[in-house]
Design a protein around this motif. Structure first.
Motif, short mmCIF file in Angstrom:
data_model
loop_
_atom_site.label_atom_id
_atom_site.label_comp_id
_atom_site.label_asym_id
_atom_site.label_seq_id
_atom_site.Cartn_x
_atom_site.Cartn_y
_atom_site.Cartn_z
N VAL A 127 -10.11 2.11 5.34
CA VAL A 127 -9.43 2.83 4.25
C VAL A 127 -8.55 3.94 4.83
CG1 VAL A 127 -9.78 4.33 2.25
CG2 VAL A 127 -11.17 2.27 2.52
N ASP A 128 -9.08 4.67 5.81
CA ASP A 128 -8.30 5.74 6.44
C ASP A 128 -7.08 5.18 7.17
OD1 ASP A 128 -10.08 7.63 5.53
OD2 ASP A 128 -11.27 7.65 7.37
N LYS A 129 -7.26 4.05 7.86
CA LYS A 129 -6.14 3.45 8.59
C LYS A 129 -5.08 2.94 7.62
CE LYS A 129 -9.09 2.05 12.46
NZ LYS A 129 -9.78 0.91 13.11
N ALA A 130 -5.52 2.38 6.50
CA ALA A 130 -4.56 1.90 5.50
C ALA A 130 -3.75 3.07 4.93
CB ALA A 130 -5.29 1.16 4.38
N ARG A 131 -4.42 4.19 4.71
CA ARG A 131 -3.72 5.38 4.21
C ARG A 131 -2.72 5.87 5.26
NH1 ARG A 131 -7.89 8.06 2.72
NH2 ARG A 131 -8.20 9.17 4.68
N ASP A 132 -3.08 5.80 6.53
CA ASP A 132 -2.16 6.22 7.59
C ASP A 132 -0.91 5.33 7.64
OD1 ASP A 132 -3.88 8.26 8.28
OD2 ASP A 132 -4.83 7.15 9.91
N VAL A 133 -1.09 4.03 7.39
CA VAL A 133 0.05 3.12 7.37
C VAL A 133 1.02 3.52 6.26
CG1 VAL A 133 0.76 0.75 6.84
CG2 VAL A 133 -1.11 1.17 8.45
N TYR A 161 11.27 4.68 15.35
CA TYR A 161 10.19 5.67 15.44
C TYR A 161 9.02 5.28 14.54
CZ TYR A 161 13.33 8.94 17.86
OH TYR A 161 14.16 9.54 18.78
N SER A 162 9.33 4.86 13.32
CA SER A 162 8.27 4.49 12.38
C SER A 162 7.54 3.23 12.84
CB SER A 162 8.87 4.26 10.98
OG SER A 162 9.50 5.43 10.51
N ASP A 163 8.30 2.25 13.30
CA ASP A 163 7.69 0.98 13.71
C ASP A 163 6.69 1.19 14.84
OD1 ASP A 163 7.64 -1.91 13.38
OD2 ASP A 163 8.47 -1.98 15.41
N ALA A 164 6.97 2.13 15.72
CA ALA A 164 6.07 2.39 16.86
C ALA A 164 4.73 2.95 16.40
CB ALA A 164 6.74 3.35 17.84
N ALA A 208 -2.79 -3.64 5.23
CA ALA A 208 -3.15 -2.24 5.00
C ALA A 208 -2.32 -1.62 3.88
CB ALA A 208 -2.96 -1.43 6.29
N ARG A 209 -1.02 -1.89 3.87
CA ARG A 209 -0.14 -1.30 2.86
C ARG A 209 -0.52 -1.77 1.45
NH1 ARG A 209 2.97 2.61 0.74
NH2 ARG A 209 4.87 1.85 -0.22
N ALA A 210 -0.72 -3.07 1.27
CA ALA A 210 -1.07 -3.59 -0.05
C ALA A 210 -2.42 -3.06 -0.51
CB ALA A 210 -1.08 -5.12 -0.02
N PHE A 211 -3.38 -3.01 0.39
CA PHE A 211 -4.70 -2.50 0.02
C PHE A 211 -4.61 -1.04 -0.42
CE2 PHE A 211 -8.59 -0.19 0.96
CZ PHE A 211 -9.56 -0.98 0.38
N ASP A 212 -3.86 -0.23 0.32
CA ASP A 212 -3.78 1.19 0.00
C ASP A 212 -3.09 1.42 -1.35
OD1 ASP A 212 -4.10 4.03 0.87
OD2 ASP A 212 -1.92 4.00 0.73
N LEU A 213 -2.02 0.67 -1.63
CA LEU A 213 -1.34 0.82 -2.92
C LEU A 213 -2.26 0.47 -4.08
CD1 LEU A 213 2.26 -0.60 -2.30
CD2 LEU A 213 1.61 1.76 -2.76
N TRP A 214 -3.01 -0.61 -3.95
CA TRP A 214 -3.92 -1.01 -5.02
C TRP A 214 -5.08 -0.02 -5.17
CZ3 TRP A 214 -3.98 -4.37 -8.95
CH2 TRP A 214 -3.01 -5.36 -8.98
N ARG A 215 -5.65 0.42 -4.04
CA ARG A 215 -6.83 1.27 -4.11
C ARG A 215 -6.50 2.63 -4.73
NH1 ARG A 215 -8.96 5.52 -1.80
NH2 ARG A 215 -7.09 5.74 -0.51
#
Length: 345
Positions: A127-133, A161-164, A208-215
């Motif tokens: 969850v924390d990693k998804a939020r960081d993404v 920069y973001s992709d890295a 990660a992005r989809a999970f974070d948006l839904w959560r």
């Protein structure tokens, strides 16, 4: 032939085309949105019930990209009246387990402790990693001076920069969790249902992005995609004086690799435009070349082969048949050892 001139002609009236047309109209351009297939069947009825034929979710509250467009088109209030909040945002229905996935970290931790105490820490770390993404992606999608894909040096540098900072393609989000554990498939379910991608090819960033948006809080739009379409069409016609009409059998005029006009045989009319936007499938776009599409376009049409399909199944049943406590959105997994396709998800 009569001639009409536009700043932009949008080929196709799918959501992408309507959004592009509305944004161009908002910025003072004269716009034509070309409906290639006439009126689409947006819903069907069974007795007193009306159903949408396609799935639709709108992450209005937490997507900066969506929020930018909604704000610019002044659709915020119109949408708010039609949005239904989801509490919890969604549920996992797994073999022998049902979990409320909530935006409250303590509540989610209690759910995990009840069903999978041995893997609670691994899930909370995900969850924390998804939020960081999302923290990496949001500034890029929310920036008005960055286009995707990038078109200049500064944009390429900004995205570089973001992709890295995004997860590597081989990142394991759940170290220590067995390979066929249901939680490994569960974290992929929001992306599998929300994105127009083969569920077997999802990247760590997409998951990660989809999970974070839904959560963080989902919403349902009453009427689904059809409601949003009508809002955009009304915006185009009433506020931006755009033309929206079917164009069957039209032929593009191309010179020096640039489209310059469009002939419409039905109305014996020529349409001129400074720019054309393709907002439809490549095979539909190819029909505007009178049977002789450019070589690269023909190659593109042949190269696109569907690898998975998403369909909607509507069930009309007695309320007594719905399990107690079932949420408005539930992602269901049958077998964690199988791909998230067919009837497994």
């Amino acid at each position: 032939m009569a001639t009409s001139s536009y700043d932009v002609i949008v080929m196709g009236d799918e959501l992408a085309g309507l959004l592009a047309g509305a944004l161009c109209g908002r910025r003072g351009l004269r716009v034509l949105v070309a409906q290639q297939s006439g009126a689409a069947h947006e819903k069907y009825t069974v007795g007193p019930y009306a159903f949408a034929p396609t799935p639709f979710s709108l992450p209005l509250a937490h997507s900066s990209a969506v929020r930018r467009i909604i704000d610019e088109l002044n659709l915020t209030q119109s949408l708010k009246r039609r949005l239904v909040d989801l509490t919890p945002p969604f549920q996992w229905v797994l073999p022998d387990a049902r979990i409320d996935v909530t935006s409250d970290p303590d509540g989610f931790a209690r759910e995990l402790a009840r069903e999978f105490p041995e893997h609670q820490e691994a899930l909370l770390s995900f969850v924390d990693k998804a939020r960081d993404v999302s923290k990496v992606i949001e500034p890029v999608l929310g920036a008005r001076n960055v286009s995707v894909p990038p078109s200049g040096f500064w944009e390429k540098r900004e995205l570089g920069y973001s992709d890295a900072k995004l997860p590597a393609a081989d990142l394991d989000f759940l170290p220590g969790v067995p390979s066929h554990h249901p939680l490994r498939a569960a974290i992929r379910l929001p992306a599998a249902f929300s994105l127009a991608l083969d569920p077997r090819t999802l990247t760590p960033t997409a998951i990660a992005r989809a999970f974070d948006l839904w959560r963080r809080g989902g919403t349902l739009l009453e009427g689904g995609q059809n409601t949003l379409r009508h809002l955009l069409i009304d915006k185009l016609r009433r506020q931006h004086a755009a033309d929206i009409r079917p164009l069957r059998g039209g032929q593009l005029h191309v010179g020096w690799s640039k489209a310059s006009g469009l002939s419409v045989p039905d109305s014996k009319e020529d349409l001129d435009a400074s720019a054309f936007l393709c907002a439809t499938s490549l095979d539909s776009f190819a029909t505007f070349f009178n049977g002789k599409p450019p070589k690269r376009l023909s190659q593109g049409v042949r190269a696109i082969v569907p690898s998975a399909y998403r369909y909607v199944l509507h069930l009309v049943m007695s309320e007594a048949g719905v399990p107690e406590g079932l949420g408005k959105v539930a992602f269901v997994l049958r077998d964690p050892r199988q791909p998230l396709i067919d009837d497994n998800a």
